[in-house]
Design an enzyme around this catalytic site. Structure first.
Site, PDB file in Angstrom:
ATOM      1  N   GLN A  20      -7.484 -42.895 -22.237  1.00 28.08           N
ATOM      2  CA  GLN A  20      -7.849 -43.521 -20.970  1.00 28.08           C
ATOM      3  C   GLN A  20      -9.042 -44.449 -21.167  1.00 28.08           C
ATOM      4  OE1 GLN A  20      -8.224 -39.495 -19.328  1.00 28.08           O
ATOM      5  NE2 GLN A  20      -7.477 -40.337 -17.413  1.00 28.08           N
ATOM      6  N   SER A  33     -13.601 -44.368 -17.124  1.00 26.06           N
ATOM      7  CA  SER A  33     -15.033 -44.384 -16.810  1.00 26.06           C
ATOM      8  C   SER A  33     -15.712 -45.595 -17.414  1.00 26.06           C
ATOM      9  CB  SER A  33     -15.715 -43.148 -17.382  1.00 26.06           C
ATOM     10  OG  SER A  33     -15.233 -41.990 -16.794  1.00 26.06           O
ATOM     11  N   SER A  50     -11.887 -40.303 -25.000  1.00 23.76           N
ATOM     12  CA  SER A  50     -11.885 -39.285 -26.054  1.00 23.76           C
ATOM     13  C   SER A  50     -10.884 -39.657 -27.128  1.00 23.76           C
ATOM     14  CB  SER A  50     -11.491 -37.939 -25.463  1.00 23.76           C
ATOM     15  OG  SER A  50     -12.070 -37.783 -24.194  1.00 23.76           O
ATOM     16  N   GLU A  63      -4.828 -35.043 -14.790  1.00 22.20           N
ATOM     17  CA  GLU A  63      -6.040 -34.750 -15.558  1.00 22.20           C
ATOM     18  C   GLU A  63      -6.691 -33.448 -15.102  1.00 22.20           C
ATOM     19  OE1 GLU A  63      -8.630 -38.067 -16.106  1.00 22.20           O
ATOM     20  OE2 GLU A  63     -10.386 -36.775 -16.164  1.00 22.20           O
ATOM     21  N   ASN A 113     -19.964 -31.297 -10.396  1.00 18.52           N
ATOM     22  CA  ASN A 113     -20.069 -30.221  -9.407  1.00 18.52           C
ATOM     23  C   ASN A 113     -20.250 -30.798  -8.006  1.00 18.52           C
ATOM     24  OD1 ASN A 113     -19.956 -28.338 -11.427  1.00 18.52           O
ATOM     25  ND2 ASN A 113     -22.097 -27.696 -11.290  1.00 18.52           N
ATOM     26  N   GLU A 114     -21.069 -31.835  -7.909  1.00 20.53           N
ATOM     27  CA  GLU A 114     -21.375 -32.419  -6.601  1.00 20.53           C
ATOM     28  C   GLU A 114     -20.105 -33.009  -5.972  1.00 20.53           C
ATOM     29  OE1 GLU A 114     -23.233 -32.908  -9.364  1.00 20.53           O
ATOM     30  OE2 GLU A 114     -24.881 -31.620  -8.715  1.00 20.53           O
TER      31      GLU A 114
END
Lengths: 446, 414, 414, 446
Positions: free
Chosen positions: D158, D161, D193, D276, D405-406
């Protein structure tokens, strides 16, 4: 909850005053002479404080019995007559107009003696309301009220929080409308500590709905006995009923009752909040650091439930102790920082508040874990055994009252750490639109 | 309004939960619990009998002893009921009665070792296979299942379960002052505090130290020398009691199981069953306290926004929701494994109680923070949940005790 | 860029900190530390000598032994320096050298009991009052203070300080294989791991078990039988070593203090001084990691806003800031009390290390969460602080060990 | 970090495929016959998995050596030739077009045998990229690429990001501009990755700056060897360099490289994120619950540092265990809830992600506390001893990668609990204004 905040019982903060009769004399006295004289008077007129038991775990807002308040009023009058009330307050309003060193001298001499106990409203009257009035009210207002405060004829509480305006203190909806030369007050207030035995409420009301929320607010002195004022005591989760709720039904007030400028109430409120949150911290000397041994209250608790030799209980005690000394050390550090930069004092005070808000519950939970089953059920009427549970129920007091943890975190984040602001949805438009938009919240913004 | 403890309830389990929810709503909703809390009355006999008719007290009892459950695993069903009870802070010894009934049922089976064996409501009746006679507690079991009698378990400090609670000595009546024959049974002495809901119970299952090791007997609460006193407590919706036994005589038939190792095993199983049911009740209380906080966060306006739109509140509730879902999952898993005879049943039961005891406290603090000032008022229900969760955290073993049981198992399997 | 450990620094303390900050910036800023970390070199002799000229190694040494500090309380000054060192992850045995120098200075005083007595740099020289001769370690002390020698403390598992690290046996040379007279001194055997920065040191203060109880001696790292090996470690900015002593002979004069109770007291004090200085270094590292996170939260944009404007990030940083301020306050209080001879000095020292060990880990996790992905890159400095803080947490006693010392004091005062 | 997320090594998710030659045969086989035949083939052609050591504490992104990848490609080809690649994938693109039960049968038989190891990019290629392409790419595109994926000639990673768009995945700034019938790509990507050994990148770029940020995005297949593409391996804090960063300098692409519709990239991205984040969870049966005893890795650790009998170490082990079983139980519960309400599956998946994000660090800290000094420094080259430290460094992986987490908490709060929305500052205006406004952030809103 905003209205009692960080003051504890308020007791120790009641400034002792000197009356007008002895004014001339006091002024000519050196500090040592003053101190010697005060010592004599105190020994002759005050009673020693009875030995106290161990402090309860957590904070308890116990009710003060009416007879204690009555005795407190009488004793305050006695202090006033002797010239020991309002030692640092202006002479024109019944104070003694002396320097802080005189007050400290008197308080040091009075240590160990019983000072007037006016309950929680006493702390609010002397530590918050009167201080705010002295900064903002008109000379006429002060001449009418301050002397009567100094004689404890007028105890004031705050009418600040509302059922719909807690953390959001400026969001008050109580309204005062000017009609024919008078103000007509309607609305409700809550969390006014001790209002059920006080004489006046210092009340924030909205006087203009077409300006942003921080404008359009005005403070009034409201006689609690006035027609249209209803006081209801709130039964708390501990069973106590120290806090009150008030309802205003067409209460009539006059211009004489206005404190500060009309529609400038938020400026006055800032001063009040500073006093309420212990802004005085920066003026004091270094916080006295008394080694207290390791969490004496929890050691006592562990002993009473037979777990003093249990390694896990001992570790819990030590964990509480480590936080205890860290909190004491934080206070000392904040004192140093505030003295170094007085301009940052108000912002730094958020650390002290947040430390209590975060660690009080942790400590109460530790106490419950140490106490185990005996902290959860106990012999009827064994009040000491119930203290841990009361402490647990009360342990979020500091995390909610007088500005929640969340409010403090915002303050630290933005004003100490310089992080970018929270988006605001209530500061740029008329307050009546704020309420409408909040009800129709969609999350859409910029 | 259901807690929905089970993620994948069968139709039968769904019905059990529905009838339970409706029964509670009709007979003892939270307003009724509040009223009862401020009085001194125990919960009424009609409530118990009606609850029994829903199957509340037979789920951990073998079918041949009159028990039965909605699904194959009674403990799962009982946990689902317990969770609904907890959500409405129901009083009365639901956990106690079920633990006692289960102990009697297990002890009445020929091997008595259902502890490690299989399904919770399987196993033959002792009457058929052992002596041909009815077991010693057949009648009592039937009355418990039918709601004609209520029971609680007097365990005290045995094994450290309730530190500081005191223990009971169970001597053979022959050894007691005044002597007597073995047929005379046993004499009990001791005071045990922190017994849940003993007031209003008909019988007590007393665990104590006997000549032959750990011993359990059934004691009638009307027997001479039995004194039950309510304690003051943090949890006002449930009465914790002190039970004093002063030379209480019970007949030989009062014995439950065989003293010594077998009773130690049964005792361990009782703690595990109690752990699962008590944790399930707690999870129900957690669920409702949390639900109230979410509702409040949606509705309450401050700073021109509903407070639930602030990340401070939203994320606190999300984290709390995570631990609540974990708690529900863990209690379910424990009920399935312990009730279904899986090798990790005991382990999961201890883990469930340890997890729920700690996260129940964390959850109620989080909810309190969301409620703010309103949570401080007696009128608001939050404090009732806060009180219950703190009390539950130490009932039938605190987190530390259950973790200690797990620590004993380190290196083993299951 | 200063950590500003002291809220109310005197002018002299301010100058000490300023010169320290400038010295580090000029000689070994973080980029240099990084380069050093990827090489195998220890920190250079010039760095040590220059640092010594700023007073780094004399603050815990009595004036009569050549020591001296900016304020009345040397430990406070040393803590302030340690914090600045920590903020820039300075390598080298600052804590070790100071603890060794302090131990030598205390042991050289006639009573040797500054432990409970008073100011950290007060007390007469042994040379004057005891024998009229120079003390045994006067010369070494002078070299340490002057930066002509560097030292570290080989404590190992003594008293549980470093679990699993091994201990040293210190026998009188007369008892050793081959015999000898008492004048021959001592023979040391054992392997101790987890000795901070031993590689590059000139001398070691070795604590071990002797015939007369706990014994401490000075060992030259060039002595036959001394083998120092660097370990692999999480913290790449500082080298933890293994020290093997195989029949190492030291002269009688190598003894520090009197074996037995007196050495136990001195040992306790060494742990406390090390605790304060190590905690101060940690607080510096916490400060800088946090400062970087705040800078990032101000600048980083996501979802159309700087991420620091989100309550999730803002409140995390506010809570972290609170614990950092508490840590700074506590380390200062401990340095003042322990250094100033207050009755609660030992208690505060243990509390400070316990607090900082745990909150250092929490802080670095919080910072990592703010950095997000960038924190995963080797190039970003965050991981250097994370590594350091995790290593610091167990050096000179982990949180649990220091809490255990406090637990021993329960019920007492100070 | 978003690009590797919850997939682990991806290995076990590589669907094994059957080649065209055996197609006819397979289709006429019953499931049992298929299974029997597969068993024979597997025993004859695959090697048993070597016995593995204990799993490391925490997740480690170890690099796969080039020779292993080469062997993996060869083995994948072998599977394809035998008709065991793409078992459930469409026949027209080289798959076998069989039902999931055939794939499960093959995988069950292959358990214990070594399947192709294509490293982390293999998991991304088969589990994420190809699945997304099958849902959105044109038939032409699929005919060109899918067969070559099935033979492992094309490994995809991918390119999602960006340095300036991590959690805010839709905030990408890489741009593709249409010029003379071609697309010119400029920008940078990060956290891809295994890109250093892969063949293609599936790349999200902004193709329209004058619409809100979720519109105006388009996916492209970018040959990693193309002119203008630079791949840089990122050295991670563990010392590994599995992740890469790419720079695009006027890379030329064609319309054939577009995946899905132009400017509809966010729709495609949603599909990709579902794969994903393990959206497959809802399709599986109940999670297999294998009693594992009490935290075997930590017990092993405590043994190796000599603390297995230390009560405090044992309590830490138990604490980790309690969370472990609670997390396992959560997964079982989520499985049940997802099967009951498949529509909520994507939202409920946030719980699984958040549980890892919250508890992995806690567990890593417990491991460090158990390991003590021996977890912080160890004998050179004693890799086992260093595992605890590596686990500690890696422990926030799940709290950051693939949605922090947020982000999960927002999702749970708004989409599961129904809490009011976060105010949005980037969804209602052209993306170029979003960037400008963010830079001038003042906190003012509605």
């Amino acid at each position: 909850m905003g209205d009692t905040a960080v003051k504890g019982t308020g007791q120790t903060e009641v400034p002792a005053e000197a009356s007008t009769e002895t004014l001339e004399t006091s002024e000519t006295l050196t500090l040592d002479e003053y101190r010697a004289r005060a010592r004599v008077w105190i020994r002759e007129n005050l009673r020693p404080v009875p030995a106290a038991g161990p402090a309860p775990v957590g904070m308890r807002t116990t009710e003060t019995p009416p007879e204690v308040i009555a005795a407190g009023r009488a004793l305050q009058r006695k202090l006033f007559d002797a010239g020991y009330a309002g030692i640092t307050w202006p002479r024109e309003y019944g104070g003694q107009g002396l320097g802080g060193e005189y007050e400290r001298a008197f308080l040091e001499e009075a240590r160990g003696y019983q000072m007037p106990n006016l309950g929680i409203a006493g702390g609010t009257t002397f530590g918050v309301c009167a201080m705010t009035m002295l900064a903002h009210a008109s000379p006429d207002f002060l001449r009418r009220h301050i002397p009567r405060i100094l004689t404890a004829e007028e105890l004031f509480v705050q009418f600040f929080s509302e059922p719909e305006a807690g953390s959001d203190l400026a969001g008050v909806r109580s309204r005062a409308v000017r009609e024919g030369g008078r103000w007509i007050l309607n609305g409700a207030k809550i969390w006014s500590s001790g209002a059920y035995y006080a004489d006046w409420g210092m009340c924030l009301a909205r006087t203009d709905w077409d300006v942003p929320k921080h404008r359009g607010l005005t403070w009034f002195a409201v006689p609690i006995g006035a027609k249209g004022v209803t006081v209801r005591r709130i039964r708390q989760i501990t069973g106590d009923a120290e806090f009150c709720e008030e309802f205003f039904d067409n209460v009539e007030l006059t211009d004489d009752d206005v404190i500060g400028d009309v529609n400038d109430g938020w400026t006055v409120a800032q001063t009040m909040l500073m006093f309420e949150r212990g802004g005085g911290l920066s003026h004091g000397g270094p916080v006295r650091k008394v080694p207290q041994g390791i969490a004496p209250d929890l050691v006592e608790l562990a002993r009473s439930v037979g777990r003093i030799d249990d390694p896990q209980a001992r570790d819990l005690i030590v964990r509480a102790h480590v936080d205890d000394v860290a909190r004491r050390a934080l206070m000392a550090r904040l004192g140093g920082l505030m003295r170094a930069e007085p301009g940052r004092a108000a912002h730094l005070a958020s650390y002290a508040k947040l430390a209590s808000g975060v660690h009080d519950p942790v400590r109460a939970n530790l106490a419950m874990a140490i106490g185990g089953p005996d902290a959860v059920a106990w012999e009827e009427n064994d009040e000491a055994a119930g203290r841990t549970a009361i402490g647990f129920l009360n342990s979020r007091f500091m995390s909610i009252a007088g500005g929640t943890n969340e409010v403090q975190r915002n303050g630290i984040g933005e004003r100490v750490l310089g992080l970018p602001r929270e988006p605001s949805f209530d500061s740029g438009k008329p307050f009546r639109e704020v309420l409408r938009d909040a009800r129709n919240w969609s999350g859409r913004a910029g | 309004m259901s807690v929905r403890l089970l993620a994948a309830a069968t139709a039968e389990q769904g019905m059990l939960v529905d009838t339970t929810v409706r029964f509670i709503e009709d007979t003892l909703p939270l307003t009724g619990v509040r009223a009862l809390a401020e009085s001194t009355e125990p919960v009424g006999a009609a409530y118990i009998a009606d609850a029994a008719s829903l199957g509340w007290f037979g789920m951990l009892v073998d079918e041949r002893h009159g028990g039965g459950s909605a699904s194959g695993i009674g403990l799962v069903d009982a946990a689902a009921v317990a969770a609904e009870r907890g959500a409405t802070l129901q009083p009365g010894p639901f956990v106690g009665t079920n633990v006692v009934a289960h102990a009697l049922s297990v002890a009445a089976s020929p091997t008595g070792d259902l502890v490690s064996a299989g399904q919770m409501s399987a196993g033959p009746v002792s009457a058929d296979t052992v002596s041909g006679e009815a077991g010693p507690h057949t009648d009592l079991l039937a009355r418990l299942v039918a709601g004609q009698a209520v029971a609680t378990w007097v365990a005290g400090a045995v094994g450290g379960l309730t530190p500081g609670a005191g223990e009971v000595t169970i001597r053979s009546a022959t050894d007691a002052p005044g002597g007597g024959s073995a047929l005379d049974g046993y004499v009990l002495d001791g005071e045990v505090r922190h017994v849940p809901d003993a007031l209003g119970c008909d019988v007590l299952l007393v665990t104590g130290n006997g000549t032959d090791g750990l011993t359990q007997v059934i004691v009638d609460t009307t027997a001479p020398g039995v004194e039950i006193r309510a304690l003051s407590g943090l949890d006002i919706t449930r009465r914790t009691c002190s039970v004093r036994l002063s030379g209480v005589h019970v007949p030989a038939g009062a014995l439950v199981g065989t003293p010594g190792t077998a009773t130690e095993d049964l005792f361990a199983r009782q703690t595990q069953v109690a752990a699962v049911l008590a944790a399930a009740e707690s999870v129900g209380a957690m669920h409702r306290d949390f639900e109230l906080a979410v509702e409040y966060a949606r509705a309450r306006i401050a700073f021109g926004r509903p407070i639930g739109s602030f990340q401070a509140i939203k994320h606190l509730l999300a984290d709390t929701s995570l631990s609540l879902e974990m708690a529900k999952g863990l209690v379910t898993a424990a009920a399935e494994a312990l009730g279904g005879g899986a090798p990790d049943g005991a382990e999961l039961a201890h883990a469930a109680k340890a997890f729920v005891a700690e996260h129940g406290i964390t959850l109620t603090h989080a909810c309190f923070q969301v409620f703010g000032g309103i949570g401080y008022t007696w009128e608001h229900d939050h404090h009732l949940f806060m009180r219950r969760l703190a009390a539950d955290a130490v009932t039938y073993g605190c987190a530390q005790w259950h973790r200690a049981r797990l620590a004993e198992r380190i290196g083993g399997v299951g």
